[in-house]
Scaffold this motif. Structure first.
Motif, PDB file in Angstrom:
ATOM      1  N   PHE A   9       0.858  -1.262   0.026  1.00  0.00           N
ATOM      2  CA  PHE A   9       0.078   0.062   0.010  1.00  0.00           C
ATOM      3  C   PHE A   9       0.876   1.142   0.152  1.00  0.00           C
ATOM      4  N   PHE A  10       1.985   1.017   0.828  1.00  0.00           N
ATOM      5  CA  PHE A  10       2.708   2.485   0.872  1.00  0.00           C
ATOM      6  C   PHE A  10       3.463   2.802  -0.461  1.00  0.00           C
ATOM      7  N   LEU A  11       4.104   1.396  -0.930  1.00  0.00           N
ATOM      8  CA  LEU A  11       4.565   1.531  -2.522  1.00  0.00           C
ATOM      9  C   LEU A  11       3.489   1.970  -3.366  1.00  0.00           C
ATOM     10  N   PHE A  12       2.361   1.690  -3.345  1.00  0.00           N
ATOM     11  CA  PHE A  12       1.291   2.108  -4.262  1.00  0.00           C
ATOM     12  C   PHE A  12       1.134   3.676  -4.133  1.00  0.00           C
ATOM     13  N   SER A  13       0.941   4.024  -2.942  1.00  0.00           N
ATOM     14  CA  SER A  13       0.859   5.440  -2.517  1.00  0.00           C
ATOM     15  C   SER A  13       1.912   6.388  -3.177  1.00  0.00           C
ATOM     16  N   CYS A  14       3.126   5.756  -2.755  1.00  0.00           N
ATOM     17  CA  CYS A  14       4.282   6.613  -3.396  1.00  0.00           C
ATOM     18  C   CYS A  14       4.310   6.715  -4.759  1.00  0.00           C
ATOM     19  N   VAL A  15       4.085   5.649  -5.697  1.00  0.00           N
ATOM     20  CA  VAL A  15       3.958   5.724  -7.081  1.00  0.00           C
ATOM     21  C   VAL A  15       2.987   6.785  -7.318  1.00  0.00           C
ATOM     22  N   ALA A  16       1.910   6.477  -6.842  1.00  0.00           N
ATOM     23  CA  ALA A  16       0.564   7.344  -7.264  1.00  0.00           C
ATOM     24  C   ALA A  16       1.016   8.864  -7.215  1.00  0.00           C
ATOM     25  N   SER A  17       1.575   9.134  -6.000  1.00  0.00           N
ATOM     26  CA  SER A  17       2.083  10.511  -5.710  1.00  0.00           C
ATOM     27  C   SER A  17       2.832  11.176  -6.838  1.00  0.00           C
ATOM     28  N   ALA A  18       3.992  10.242  -7.088  1.00  0.00           N
ATOM     29  CA  ALA A  18       4.928  10.519  -8.180  1.00  0.00           C
ATOM     30  C   ALA A  18       4.311  10.820  -9.535  1.00  0.00           C
ATOM     31  N   LEU A  19       3.186   9.982  -9.897  1.00  0.00           N
ATOM     32  CA  LEU A  19       2.685   9.996 -11.109  1.00  0.00           C
ATOM     33  C   LEU A  19       1.732  11.284 -11.009  1.00  0.00           C
ATOM     34  N   SER A  20       0.997  11.877 -10.024  1.00  0.00           N
ATOM     35  CA  SER A  20       0.396  12.750  -9.931  1.00  0.00           C
ATOM     36  C   SER A  20       0.951  14.308  -9.757  1.00  0.00           C
ATOM     37  N   ALA A  21       2.312  14.171  -9.463  1.00  0.00           N
ATOM     38  CA  ALA A  21       2.830  15.304  -8.931  1.00  0.00           C
ATOM     39  C   ALA A  21       3.209  16.306 -10.255  1.00  0.00           C
ATOM     40  N   ASN A  22       3.130  15.681 -11.437  1.00  0.00           N
ATOM     41  CA  ASN A  22       3.433  16.779 -12.702  1.00  0.00           C
ATOM     42  C   ASN A  22       2.308  16.775 -13.542  1.00  0.00           C
ATOM     43  N   THR A  23       1.016  16.736 -12.882  1.00  0.00           N
ATOM     44  CA  THR A  23      -0.258  16.874 -13.229  1.00  0.00           C
ATOM     45  C   THR A  23      -0.206  18.362 -13.927  1.00  0.00           C
ATOM     46  N   PRO A  24      -0.460  18.583 -15.103  1.00  0.00           N
ATOM     47  CA  PRO A  24      -0.790  19.924 -15.641  1.00  0.00           C
ATOM     48  C   PRO A  24      -1.472  21.051 -14.951  1.00  0.00           C
ATOM     49  N   VAL A  25      -0.942  22.164 -14.686  1.00  0.00           N
ATOM     50  CA  VAL A  25      -1.713  23.053 -13.957  1.00  0.00           C
ATOM     51  C   VAL A  25      -1.755  24.381 -14.939  1.00  0.00           C
ATOM     52  N   TYR A  26      -2.862  25.204 -14.505  1.00  0.00           N
ATOM     53  CA  TYR A  26      -2.903  26.541 -15.167  1.00  0.00           C
ATOM     54  C   TYR A  26      -2.240  27.537 -14.496  1.00  0.00           C
ATOM     55  N   VAL A  27      -1.522  28.332 -15.211  1.00  0.00           N
ATOM     56  CA  VAL A  27      -0.799  29.417 -14.454  1.00  0.00           C
ATOM     57  C   VAL A  27      -0.674  30.844 -15.396  1.00  0.00           C
ATOM     58  N   ASN A  28      -0.515  31.922 -14.850  1.00  0.00           N
ATOM     59  CA  ASN A  28      -0.669  33.052 -15.629  1.00  0.00           C
ATOM     60  C   ASN A  28       1.068  33.463 -15.943  1.00  0.00           C
ATOM     61  N   VAL A  29       1.224  33.510 -17.204  1.00  0.00           N
ATOM     62  CA  VAL A  29       2.664  34.006 -17.405  1.00  0.00           C
ATOM     63  C   VAL A  29       2.634  35.270 -18.114  1.00  0.00           C
ATOM     64  N   ARG A  30       3.421  36.215 -17.781  1.00  0.00           N
ATOM     65  CA  ARG A  30       3.474  37.613 -18.188  1.00  0.00           C
ATOM     66  C   ARG A  30       5.263  37.889 -18.389  1.00  0.00           C
TER      67      ARG A  30
END
Length: 250
Positions: A9-30
């Protein structure tokens, strides 16, 4: 068995966290150049291999220089995405004073954005801010989150970045107050210019618009980075959304 299940379970949680860390986000670029705003828009971004005009492509995902253990969205990747959507280039190849990629830092030294090159002889360089805070690390190491404000600004040093605030909707030919501050700490900025009018000691300026429609206004001040663009909808009195207000005018 219980111990093995907990480990799994701990290993699965770490892998899931790693996969979701680079989830696309919306930011304002100026991007604020020496004489004008070169780009201002929202982009969807995540850490990825970026593509400067020099062709010196590298990973840019927060793992640079071991800043983060797993890939995350970062500021230079956001600039790269903005460049693609805004049809401009960055990291121009004509600069001979520095390599675009700095191996010892595992990051880029920003030499050009759009048509504005850095110039070390005149101490004019590109500076990076995140939510008005000057960056302390390179743009491939600086993590960004949903809704963040990424600012690249050109100048002789890392000056303060102005922030403009005020009403988003006003009645035509009526006076309304707008406010200019240091975006980092909220301190009022006196003497800033907004639509040709100067702020007072409290950072306030009164404006009125002579015709209806959407207006985009900015604050500028010598030695500072021009502000965000504030979109103001100028309406006629009869366009007010409250029916009671319209009745009162009849």
């Amino acid at each position: 068995m219980i111990f093995s299940a907990l480990n799994a379970f701990f290993l699965f949680s770490c892998v899931a966290s790693a996969l979701s860390a680079n989830t696309p986000v919306y930011v304002n670029v100026r991007v604020e150049g020496d004489t004008s705003t070169l780009y201002d828009g929202n982009v969807l971004t995540k850490g990825h291999v970026v593509h400067p005009i020099s062709g010196d492509n590298h990973h840019c995902d927060g793992t640079n220089n071991r800043a983060h253990p797993i890939p995350v969205p970062v500021a230079t990747a956001a600039l790269d995405d903005a460049a693609m959507t805004g049809n401009f280039t960055w990291n121009g190849p004509t600069q001979s004073f520095a390599r675009t990629w700095t191996p010892s830092l595992d990051d880029y030294f920003m030499t050009q954005i759009a048509s504005v090159p850095a110039s070390p002889t005149s101490l004019q360089n590109w500076f990076l801010y995140l939510n008005y805070h000057p960056a302390q690390v390179g743009g491939c190491q600086l993590k960004v989150n949903e809704g963040d404000k990424v600012l690249w600004a050109f100048g002789p040093s890392a000056p303060i970045a102005l922030h403009l605030d005020g009403p988003k909707e006003v009645v035509v030919k009526s006076w309304n107050m707008f406010h200019v501050t240091d975006g980092l700490n909220g301190h009022p900025i006196a003497g800033a210019s907004v639509e040709g009018n100067r702020t007072d000691g409290n950072g306030d300026v009164w404006l009125k618009f002579s015709d209806i429609g959407m207006k985009s206004i900015k604050a500028e001040n010598y030695g500072s980075i021009r502000s965000n663009a504030l979109q103001v909808n100028v309406i006629s009195e009869l366009s007010m959304s409250d029916p009671e207000d319209q009745t009162a005018l009849q």
